[in-house]
Design a protein around this motif. Sequence first.
Motif, PDB file in Angstrom:
ATOM      1  N   GLY A 194       0.858  -1.187   0.000  1.00 48.63           N
ATOM      2  CA  GLY A 194       0.000   0.000   0.000  1.00 48.63           C
ATOM      3  C   GLY A 194       0.889   1.230   0.000  1.00 48.63           C
ATOM      4  O   GLY A 194       0.992   1.957   0.970  1.00 48.63           O
ATOM      5  N   GLU A 195       1.565   1.446  -1.149  1.00 47.67           N
ATOM      6  CA  GLU A 195       2.520   2.557  -1.229  1.00 47.67           C
ATOM      7  C   GLU A 195       1.934   3.648  -2.131  1.00 47.67           C
ATOM      8  O   GLU A 195       1.389   3.350  -3.198  1.00 47.67           O
ATOM      9  CB  GLU A 195       3.822   2.010  -1.807  1.00 47.67           C
ATOM     10  CG  GLU A 195       5.067   2.509  -1.154  1.00 47.67           C
ATOM     11  CD  GLU A 195       5.239   2.098   0.308  1.00 47.67           C
ATOM     12  OE1 GLU A 195       4.828   2.870   1.189  1.00 47.67           O
ATOM     13  OE2 GLU A 195       5.812   1.022   0.556  1.00 47.67           O
ATOM     14  N   ASP A 216      -1.889   6.388   0.478  1.00 48.28           N
ATOM     15  CA  ASP A 216      -2.488   7.132   1.612  1.00 48.28           C
ATOM     16  C   ASP A 216      -3.101   8.460   1.168  1.00 48.28           C
ATOM     17  O   ASP A 216      -4.252   8.767   1.494  1.00 48.28           O
ATOM     18  CB  ASP A 216      -1.516   7.294   2.798  1.00 48.28           C
ATOM     19  CG  ASP A 216      -0.175   7.927   2.492  1.00 48.28           C
ATOM     20  OD1 ASP A 216       0.106   8.226   1.298  1.00 48.28           O
ATOM     21  OD2 ASP A 216       0.601   8.144   3.443  1.00 48.28           O
ATOM     22  N   TYR A 217      -2.360   9.229   0.360  1.00 48.48           N
ATOM     23  CA  TYR A 217      -2.919  10.533  -0.052  1.00 48.48           C
ATOM     24  C   TYR A 217      -3.949  10.375  -1.171  1.00 48.48           C
ATOM     25  O   TYR A 217      -4.539  11.350  -1.604  1.00 48.48           O
ATOM     26  CB  TYR A 217      -1.803  11.514  -0.451  1.00 48.48           C
ATOM     27  CG  TYR A 217      -0.834  10.996  -1.479  1.00 48.48           C
ATOM     28  CD1 TYR A 217      -1.140  11.000  -2.831  1.00 48.48           C
ATOM     29  CD2 TYR A 217       0.406  10.503  -1.085  1.00 48.48           C
ATOM     30  CE1 TYR A 217      -0.252  10.526  -3.771  1.00 48.48           C
ATOM     31  CE2 TYR A 217       1.303  10.014  -2.017  1.00 48.48           C
ATOM     32  CZ  TYR A 217       0.974  10.035  -3.359  1.00 48.48           C
ATOM     33  OH  TYR A 217       1.859   9.559  -4.292  1.00 48.48           O
ATOM     34  N   CYS A 275       2.943  14.975   2.207  1.00 48.11           N
ATOM     35  CA  CYS A 275       2.830  13.542   2.467  1.00 48.11           C
ATOM     36  C   CYS A 275       1.420  13.149   2.888  1.00 48.11           C
ATOM     37  O   CYS A 275       0.597  13.999   3.237  1.00 48.11           O
ATOM     38  CB  CYS A 275       3.815  13.144   3.562  1.00 48.11           C
ATOM     39  SG  CYS A 275       3.438  13.898   5.146  1.00 48.11           S
ATOM     40  N   GLY A 276       1.174  11.850   2.875  1.00 50.75           N
ATOM     41  CA  GLY A 276      -0.066  11.313   3.420  1.00 50.75           C
ATOM     42  C   GLY A 276       0.090  11.126   4.928  1.00 50.75           C
ATOM     43  O   GLY A 276       1.037  11.635   5.538  1.00 50.75           O
ATOM     44  N   ASP A 302       2.917   7.523   7.721  1.00 55.37           N
ATOM     45  CA  ASP A 302       4.123   7.414   8.542  1.00 55.37           C
ATOM     46  C   ASP A 302       3.869   7.867   9.971  1.00 55.37           C
ATOM     47  O   ASP A 302       4.259   7.208  10.944  1.00 55.37           O
ATOM     48  CB  ASP A 302       5.259   8.256   7.943  1.00 55.37           C
ATOM     49  CG  ASP A 302       5.541   7.891   6.500  1.00 55.37           C
ATOM     50  OD1 ASP A 302       4.988   6.888   6.026  1.00 55.37           O
ATOM     51  OD2 ASP A 302       6.309   8.616   5.859  1.00 55.37           O
ATOM     52  N   LEU A 329      12.657  13.359  -0.371  1.00 57.82           N
ATOM     53  CA  LEU A 329      11.272  13.646  -0.762  1.00 57.82           C
ATOM     54  C   LEU A 329      11.014  15.137  -0.843  1.00 57.82           C
ATOM     55  O   LEU A 329      10.074  15.584  -1.479  1.00 57.82           O
ATOM     56  CB  LEU A 329      10.288  13.033   0.237  1.00 57.82           C
ATOM     57  CG  LEU A 329      10.275  11.512   0.338  1.00 57.82           C
ATOM     58  CD1 LEU A 329       9.157  11.054   1.249  1.00 57.82           C
ATOM     59  CD2 LEU A 329      10.132  10.862  -1.017  1.00 57.82           C
ATOM     60  N   TYR A 364       8.065  13.846  -5.137  1.00 50.27           N
ATOM     61  CA  TYR A 364       6.948  13.268  -4.372  1.00 50.27           C
ATOM     62  C   TYR A 364       5.683  14.087  -4.600  1.00 50.27           C
ATOM     63  O   TYR A 364       4.618  13.541  -4.910  1.00 50.27           O
ATOM     64  CB  TYR A 364       7.315  13.222  -2.889  1.00 50.27           C
ATOM     65  CG  TYR A 364       6.228  12.631  -2.006  1.00 50.27           C
ATOM     66  CD1 TYR A 364       6.231  11.279  -1.679  1.00 50.27           C
ATOM     67  CD2 TYR A 364       5.200  13.421  -1.497  1.00 50.27           C
ATOM     68  CE1 TYR A 364       5.240  10.730  -0.878  1.00 50.27           C
ATOM     69  CE2 TYR A 364       4.204  12.893  -0.701  1.00 50.27           C
ATOM     70  CZ  TYR A 364       4.227  11.539  -0.390  1.00 50.27           C
ATOM     71  OH  TYR A 364       3.241  11.013   0.405  1.00 50.27           O
ATOM     72  N   GLY A 396       8.449   6.145   0.249  1.00 52.62           N
ATOM     73  CA  GLY A 396       8.201   7.126  -0.802  1.00 52.62           C
ATOM     74  C   GLY A 396       8.939   6.825  -2.094  1.00 52.62           C
ATOM     75  O   GLY A 396       8.448   7.109  -3.188  1.00 52.62           O
TER      76      GLY A 396
HETATM   77  C1  GLA Z   1       6.204   8.697   2.274  1.00 52.42           C
HETATM   78  C2  GLA Z   1       5.037   9.554   2.781  1.00 52.42           C
HETATM   79  C3  GLA Z   1       3.821   8.690   3.084  1.00 52.42           C
HETATM   80  C4  GLA Z   1       3.475   7.764   1.919  1.00 52.42           C
HETATM   81  C5  GLA Z   1       4.724   7.043   1.427  1.00 52.42           C
HETATM   82  C6  GLA Z   1       4.465   6.233   0.195  1.00 52.42           C
HETATM   83  O1  GLA Z   1       6.673   7.852   3.280  1.00 52.42           O
HETATM   84  O2  GLA Z   1       5.411  10.256   3.932  1.00 52.42           O
HETATM   85  O3  GLA Z   1       2.738   9.501   3.431  1.00 52.42           O
HETATM   86  O4  GLA Z   1       2.854   8.473   0.890  1.00 52.42           O
HETATM   87  O5  GLA Z   1       5.782   7.932   1.164  1.00 52.42           O
HETATM   88  O6  GLA Z   1       3.575   5.217   0.459  1.00 52.42           O
END
Ligand code: GLA
Length: 378
Positions: free
Chosen positions: A30-31, A34-35, A164-165, A168, A215, A220, A329
């Motif tokens: 699941g990469e 999230d966003y 980011c989503g 993390d 990132l 990203y 990421g």
């Molecule tokens: C980074 C971001 C996460 C996510 C990953 C990819 O770690 O901080 O929010 O999007 O990349 O899954």
Amino acid sequence: MKNRVSQKFVELYGEGATLYTSPGRINLIGEHTDYNGGFVFPGAVDKGIVAAILLNGTDKVRAFALDLNESAEFGLNEQDKPAQSWACYIFGVCREIIKRGGVIGGFDTVFAGDVPLGAGMSSSAALESTFAFALNQLYNLGIEKFELARIGQSTEHNYCGVKCGIMDQFASVHGKAGHLMRLDCRSMEYSYFPFDPTKHGYRLMLVNSCVKHELVGSPYNDRRASCERVAAVLGQEFLRGATMEQLESIKDQISEEDYLRARYVIGEEQRVLDVCDALERDDYQTVGERMYQTHWGMSRDYEVSCEELDFLVTIAEQCGVTGSRIMGGGFGGCTINLVKEELYDNFVKTVTEQFAEKYGHKPEIYPVVISDGSRILL
Ligand code: GLA
């Protein structure tokens, strides 16, 4: 690490600090979902940040980064943003708490970490979570755990330049030893999955290419923007829930690049669900197959891999490793590998030798130990 941090704190600021810690994370699958409002499947690890913190009764933060041997001092107003990037994470957390109505003052802190930087294991989320969790306790703010994760995420958005989503920071705050967490990033509902591959004759391990991922800056955020453009054409808030058929039907309205990005995300959403089903049946073979599919999707469609990571995954395939893929990421960092017990030693040896021969340095190997989230260290 705990002792080093405590000792340095006493040396710089005196006695009386409390120690807090938050971990980095792995993500089984699941990469970049999230966003997009999709699912993620992370777990916290046994590597993290440790910080000694003591309120100092002033309106200033005095911070010392032990690993860098660098100090910073800053106020808590918006215009006080420190120059050092590491200090911005702490400053951002303070600002995000204040924006939410939290009344906080200055403190002294020394911190150190053992999450490898730029390895896709979320060292920055570990740092944010440590301070969000600690300040919540020290000032009795009563902020819910999930909001602590959001404070970390907003810090990235507003003070560090990464859109980011939530994965993390969520994983760092909520981690539980021996468990992965499945988070639905649309409803924000989550559940814990007991996860112990050793019971079934497998090991989970990371191979760090030691290629630094970065990132901050455009790559990203560009991926995220592509997804948002495609979702908008589909008339949806998120890509989550879109089908391949829908994507095909708007193909001529979007760029080739955006099409490929969306194709990866839609495929990944299904893969997370497949992995959850497979785990219910202890079907590690399917888990591994999906991991490889994720890797090549991230490499060819989402274009967040690099030559070194593709090489690591190819060696894994040749060694008969059940599943292997880039983690986090992207743009460098680690692969996550699901390896049968009996193949483990040979894989470590082969991947180390072949990588070193080709790239001139050895990769680092980390066995994954799934551990607890943010907490006080006694
Ligand atoms: C980074 C971001 C996460 C996510 C990953 C990819 O770690 O901080 O929010 O999007 O990349 O899954």
